[in-house]
Structure formats: structure tokens, C-alpha cells
Design a protein around this motif. Structure first.
Motif, PDB file in Angstrom:
ATOM      1  N   GLN A 195     -12.586 -14.396  99.693  1.00  0.00           N
ATOM      2  CA  GLN A 195     -13.533 -14.697  98.613  1.00  0.00           C
ATOM      3  C   GLN A 195     -14.133 -13.387  98.073  1.00  0.00           C
ATOM      4  O   GLN A 195     -14.783 -12.641  98.813  1.00  0.00           O
ATOM      5  CB  GLN A 195     -14.656 -15.578  99.166  1.00  0.00           C
ATOM      6  CG  GLN A 195     -15.804 -15.858  98.212  1.00  0.00           C
ATOM      7  CD  GLN A 195     -15.374 -16.467  96.889  1.00  0.00           C
ATOM      8  OE1 GLN A 195     -15.586 -15.901  95.825  1.00  0.00           O
ATOM      9  NE2 GLN A 195     -14.726 -17.625  96.957  1.00  0.00           N
TER      10      GLN A 195
ATOM     11  N   ARG B 291     -19.508 -12.039  96.836  1.00  0.00           N
ATOM     12  CA  ARG B 291     -20.222 -11.924  98.121  1.00  0.00           C
ATOM     13  C   ARG B 291     -21.685 -12.355  97.987  1.00  0.00           C
ATOM     14  O   ARG B 291     -22.308 -12.202  96.956  1.00  0.00           O
ATOM     15  CB  ARG B 291     -20.160 -10.478  98.615  1.00  0.00           C
ATOM     16  CG  ARG B 291     -18.739 -10.078  99.055  1.00  0.00           C
ATOM     17  CD  ARG B 291     -18.685  -8.636  99.536  1.00  0.00           C
ATOM     18  NE  ARG B 291     -19.593  -8.357 100.640  1.00  0.00           N
ATOM     19  CZ  ARG B 291     -19.410  -8.732 101.900  1.00  0.00           C
ATOM     20  NH1 ARG B 291     -18.320  -9.394 102.218  1.00  0.00           N
ATOM     21  NH2 ARG B 291     -20.294  -8.431 102.833  1.00  0.00           N
TER      22      ARG B 291
ATOM     23  N   ALA C  56     -17.665 -13.561 103.114  1.00  0.00           N
ATOM     24  CA  ALA C  56     -18.460 -13.386 101.881  1.00  0.00           C
ATOM     25  C   ALA C  56     -19.865 -13.944 102.036  1.00  0.00           C
ATOM     26  O   ALA C  56     -20.778 -13.601 101.288  1.00  0.00           O
ATOM     27  CB  ALA C  56     -17.758 -14.077 100.712  1.00  0.00           C
TER      28      ALA C  56
END
Ligand SMILES: C[S@@+](CC[C@H](N)C(=O)[O-])C[C@H]1O[C@@H](n2cnc3c(N)ncnc32)[C@H](O)[C@@H]1O
Length: 375
Positions: A297, A300, A329
Motif C-alpha cells: 500500500q 501511508r 502502511a
């Protein structure tokens, strides 16, 4: 209530022993008299149970195996003819079969046969013999999100279900004999080595229909924000991304959030495969991001990562991988994981058939499933 006996048509005549009070109540019923969604779903459940108790085995066979498939066929043909949309554009008044035939370029006698079945199923209103009026249902079919369903079922689901009994028999009726890239969908589409979503990437028309159908799936259900109040995400929030809708399709859920909190639009992120987000419907300020959720991902420390009807598309190993990719993340003690999924109840007869029919669709299309709370 006395037991019904067959009449000369082979159907059961129920009127002799039927409670006139009940008949009166049913005939007088108006949809507008319902106060809440809960009350409405309780009534639907009671009516379905009532019908199942009332109908003879033959009537039950006919309803599920003959009448309903004939509805699917009639709707598909009428949608191909763009009947409901053309009718609406022509002023929406009552029309004879001849007028509707002229509107669509279909042979009158042919069209009449489909119209009759839709009328007998109360999807279309018959105002006089051979004269019809649109209903709330046929008008809903003029919208892209509900109108996609006959096509989606026809081209994506029905062939898969047709293939499924043989696929399951050939594989010894083992629950895990289907895989994401080698299941009933692949047999039905004569493809191998790719998931349904890979298939959609090379079939854009079919993918667009699927995406519209997904919007329709969520359109009338209560908003996710009525289940999980948006204020829960706004309390104790710091700068940065607020919501990442992972596998968010064309953005119908993000859009619901944006409409409720327009001032937060620039902190919302919609992610899906590139071809899907290319058709995004969410407001300009929302960040639209192509992202494969089998990769880490990239956004963040968002306040929330939201997955709606995503995990039900994947077997456990893939579903775990999707969640693993979110973990790095997420900010400890701050980021939330929001899963919006159908939950299969222990006492299944208290659920809607949607739970179980979607589960079977997931089996055929993606070798996946709807899950219980503990799964
Ligand atoms: C059943 S739909 C649900 C869409 C949306 N969340 C909703 O509730 O309507 C699943 C979504 O996952 C997306 N998807 C499938 N594989 C993906 C991948 N590898 N990465 C990102 N999105 C993917 C599909 O394109 C589709 O939009």
C-alpha cells in the motif's frame, strides 16, 4: 386454512379456504405505509416465507425454475431493445404493444410475448389488455447501475453457473477444488491462468457492465456511513489522508463520504485497477490512484483503509495477502481497517437469500466465498 386441492389446470385452488381477512390486507397493502428499512426487510422475509408455505411443490418449481429464468430472458431482450429508456424518452405515457413495437423496431407479436411475462410478474403494469405502463422497476432499469444487471447476469454469471455442476462433479465435489485462475468461470469462458479481474482487463465492455452493476448493488442498501458513522474518522484526526478506499471500483462509496464532508475531498483516495479508476465518478478533488492491492500500500498513515466487497472475491490466502499489504502502511494506534462485507449468520434461514446466492456466485466466479464472523 384448509388444504388446497388441485383444480382442472393442475394448479391448486387456494381461494376456498383462504382467509378473506388476509387477502384483504394483502390487496390493500401500499408500499408507502412502511416506516423503516428494518420493517420493510421484516415484511419481505415474512412474505417470502409465506409464499414458500403457500405454494405447492409444482408452483415452487415453476416460480424458481421456469418463471424467474423467463423474467431474466424477457428483461435481457427488452434491455437490448432499449425499450424502457426509449419509452421514457418518448414521454413515459401508457402504450400499446404496437406502439412499443414501433418505438423499438421489434415485431409486435414477438415483443408482446415478453411484455406479457413482465406484466404477469408485476414488473410492468398492464393498464388494459395489451396496453402497458412503466413501473418504478422499469424506470430503475433506465439507470446505468440497475440497467447493467440483466447484461451482467447474462454475460458473466449465468454461463459460469451453467458450467458449475460439471466442474464440481469432475473435481470430486471438493470445496477447494476451484482456484482463482482455474474455476468454473475459466471453464465457462474457455480461459486459463487468469482471474476474473484479469479477464475484465481485456474485456472492457464486460468490465464496465460489472462496475455499473457494483454501483447498483450498493445503491439502495443503507450507506456504509450509516453503519460506521463518518464522525468516527474525524475525531482525533491529524493532517494527511483520511480515507483510502481499496478496490473501491469507480468510487461510489468514496463519493458518499465526499458528499457528506465536501471539505475533506482532497484527503480521500480511491484505488482500483487502472482501467477501473479510469471511469471514476468521484468529485475532482478526490485523489484517484491506480493500485494493485497485491502490492504494498503506497498511501501511508491514513486514518482508515476501507475494503468493501473486496475480501469476498478472494480465497483465504489471497485475502490475507491483501491485508498483509496494508499492515506496513498503517500507523499503530491511529489507522483503522474497515471491512464492509456480507456476514453469513449461523441460523441462515433468518438471512436474505442474497447472502447465499452471492456466496455461490463467489464460488463460481472467483473460487471465493462470503464469510461468517469467525472465518
Ligand atoms: C466486488 S468489487 C467491489 C468494488 C467496491 N469496493 C464496491 O463495494 O462496490 C471488487 C473490486 O476489486 C477490484 N480489484 C480486483 N483485483 C484488484 C487488484 N489486484 N487491485 C486492486 N483492485 C482490484 C475490482 O476491480 C473491483 O472494483
Amino acid at each position: 386454512m384448509t388444504k388446497a386441492t388441485p383444480n382442472t389446470n393442475g394448479d391448486r385452488g387456494h381461494s376456498a379456504g383462504c382467509s378473506t381477512d388476509l387477502l384483504h390486507l394483502l390487496n390493500a397493502f401500499e408500499n408507502t405505509s412502511i416506516d423503516s428499512e428494518i420493517e420493510r426487510s421484516q415484511l419481505i422475509s415474512a412474505a417470502t416465507t409465506f409464499l414458500a408455505r403457500l405454494q405447492s411443490p409444482w408452483e415452487t418449481i415453476r416460480r424458481h425454475l421456469v418463471d424467474s429464468p423467463a423474467v431474466q430472458l424477457s428483461l435481457k431482450v427488452c434491455m437490448d431493445l432499449e425499450l424502457f429508456r426509449k419509452w421514457k424518452d418518448a414521454g413515459n405515457g401508457d402504450k400499446t404493444a404496437a406502439e412499443l413495437a414501433q418505438l423499438t423496431g421489434c415485431d409486435e407479436e414477438l415483443l408482446q410475448r415478453f411484455l406479457r411475462h413482465l406484466a404477469v410478474e408485476h414488473l410492468l403494469a398492464e393498464v388494459a389488455p395489451g396496453t402497458y405502463a412503466q413501473t418504478e422497476f422499469t424506470l430503475a432499469m433506465c439507470t446505468p447501475h440497475f440497467g447493467a444487471w440483466p447484461q451482467y447476469m447474462h454475460e458473466t454469471v449465468l454461463d459460469t453457473w451453467k458450467a458449475m455442476p460439471k466442474v464440481l462433479a469432475d473435481r470430486g465435489y471438493k470445496n477447494d477444488s476451484l482456484t482463482v485462475i482455474d474455476g468454473a468461470f475459466q471453464v465457462a469462458t474457455h480461459t486459463t491462468g487468469q482471474s476474473i479481474f484479469d479477464y475484465f482487463a481485456s474485456h472492457p465492455g464486460q468490465a464496465k457492465t460489472f462496475n455499473n452493476a457494483m454501483t447498483g448493488y450498493g445503491a439502495e442498501r443503507c450507506s456504509w456511513l450509516d453503519i460506521f458513522p463518518s464522525t468516527n474518522l474525524l475525531e482525533n484526526v491529524v493532517e494527511g489522508p483520511l480515507l483510502v478506499d481499496v478496490g473501491g471500483s469507480i468510487g461510489h462509496d468514496v463519493e458518499k463520504f465526499r458528499k457528506r464532508h465536501p471539505d475533506k475531498a482532497s484527503r480521500l483516495v480511491l484505488q482500483d485497477l487502472p482501467a477501473v479508476v479510469g471511469d471514476a465518478i468521484c468529485g475532482d478533488q478526490v485523489q484517484v490512484m491506480p493500485h494493485n492491492f497485491f502490492e504494498p500500500q503506497p498511501v501511508r498513515h491514513a486514518r482508515a483503509y476501507y475494503l468493501h466487497s473486496v475480501l469476498h472475491d478472494w480465497p483465504d490466502a489471497n485475502a490475507l495477502q491483501i491485508l498483509e499489504n496494508l499492515k506496513p502502511a498503517m500507523k499503530h494506534g491511529y489507522s483503522k481497517l474497515l471491512l464492509n462485507e456480507i456476514v453469513v449468520l449461523d441460523k441462515i434461514s433468518t438471512s436474505s437469500p442474497q447472502v447465499t446466492s452471492f456466496d455461490l456466485a463467489m464460488m463460481g466466479l472467483c473460487a471465493a466465498q462470503e464469510r461468517t464472523e469467525l472465518m
